[in-house]
Design a protein around this motif. Sequence first.
Motif, PDB file in Angstrom:
ATOM      1  N   TRP A 194       0.869  -1.170   0.000  1.00 16.80           N
ATOM      2  CA  TRP A 194       0.000   0.000   0.000  1.00 16.80           C
ATOM      3  C   TRP A 194       0.906   1.220   0.000  1.00 16.80           C
ATOM      4  O   TRP A 194       1.705   1.412   0.916  1.00 16.80           O
ATOM      5  N   TYR A 198      -8.676  -3.114   3.744  1.00 13.53           N
ATOM      6  CA  TYR A 198      -8.891  -1.778   4.317  1.00 13.53           C
ATOM      7  C   TYR A 198     -10.177  -1.127   3.833  1.00 13.53           C
ATOM      8  O   TYR A 198     -10.757  -0.312   4.536  1.00 13.53           O
ATOM      9  N   ASN A 199     -10.608  -1.420   2.622  1.00 15.89           N
ATOM     10  CA  ASN A 199     -11.888  -0.966   2.085  1.00 15.89           C
ATOM     11  C   ASN A 199     -12.131   0.532   2.302  1.00 15.89           C
ATOM     12  O   ASN A 199     -13.159   0.940   2.857  1.00 15.89           O
ATOM     13  N   LEU A 200     -11.181   1.342   1.865  1.00 17.62           N
ATOM     14  CA  LEU A 200     -11.308   2.799   2.029  1.00 17.62           C
ATOM     15  C   LEU A 200     -12.522   3.365   1.308  1.00 17.62           C
ATOM     16  O   LEU A 200     -13.105   4.355   1.748  1.00 17.62           O
ATOM     17  N   HIS A 203      -3.876   6.626  -3.026  1.00 15.22           N
ATOM     18  CA  HIS A 203      -3.623   5.334  -2.405  1.00 15.22           C
ATOM     19  C   HIS A 203      -3.503   4.308  -3.524  1.00 15.22           C
ATOM     20  O   HIS A 203      -4.401   4.194  -4.359  1.00 15.22           O
ATOM     21  N   VAL A 261      -4.886  -6.155  -0.184  1.00 14.33           N
ATOM     22  CA  VAL A 261      -4.753  -5.118   0.842  1.00 14.33           C
ATOM     23  C   VAL A 261      -5.878  -4.100   0.688  1.00 14.33           C
ATOM     24  O   VAL A 261      -6.465  -3.653   1.680  1.00 14.33           O
ATOM     25  N   ARG A 262      -6.202  -3.749  -0.539  1.00 14.68           N
ATOM     26  CA  ARG A 262      -7.301  -2.817  -0.789  1.00 14.68           C
ATOM     27  C   ARG A 262      -8.609  -3.369  -0.245  1.00 14.68           C
ATOM     28  O   ARG A 262      -9.384  -2.660   0.403  1.00 14.68           O
TER      29      ARG A 262
END
Length: 99
Positions: free
Chosen positions: A61, A82-84, A72, A78-79
């Motif tokens: 990340w 974290y689920n931004l 980002h 990883v995305r």
Amino acid sequence: MKAEETIAIDLAGKTSLADTMIIASGRSQRHVGSIADKIIQEMKNRGFGNARVEGLPACDWVLIDAGDVLVHIFRPEVRGFYNLEKMWGADRPLGVALG
């Protein structure tokens, strides 16, 4: 650099951190690093100065903080973790898919 699933999230009125958050995925650590390097170089070439960068050594990340814009770049696993997009409301109409 063929970043995947790139979206922009309008942060205006949600936080004072930045006005826009861009989230993208790379297929591997090497791809994430290459995308980040290209963005950083383009920013310098266009006179946007030195952005703060975190995560380049591992490339799971990478965060590029360019003041009004946060970028980002994630490996897909990883995305997803974290689920931004959900955290910042990109699933609502303000989240805009890019290219």
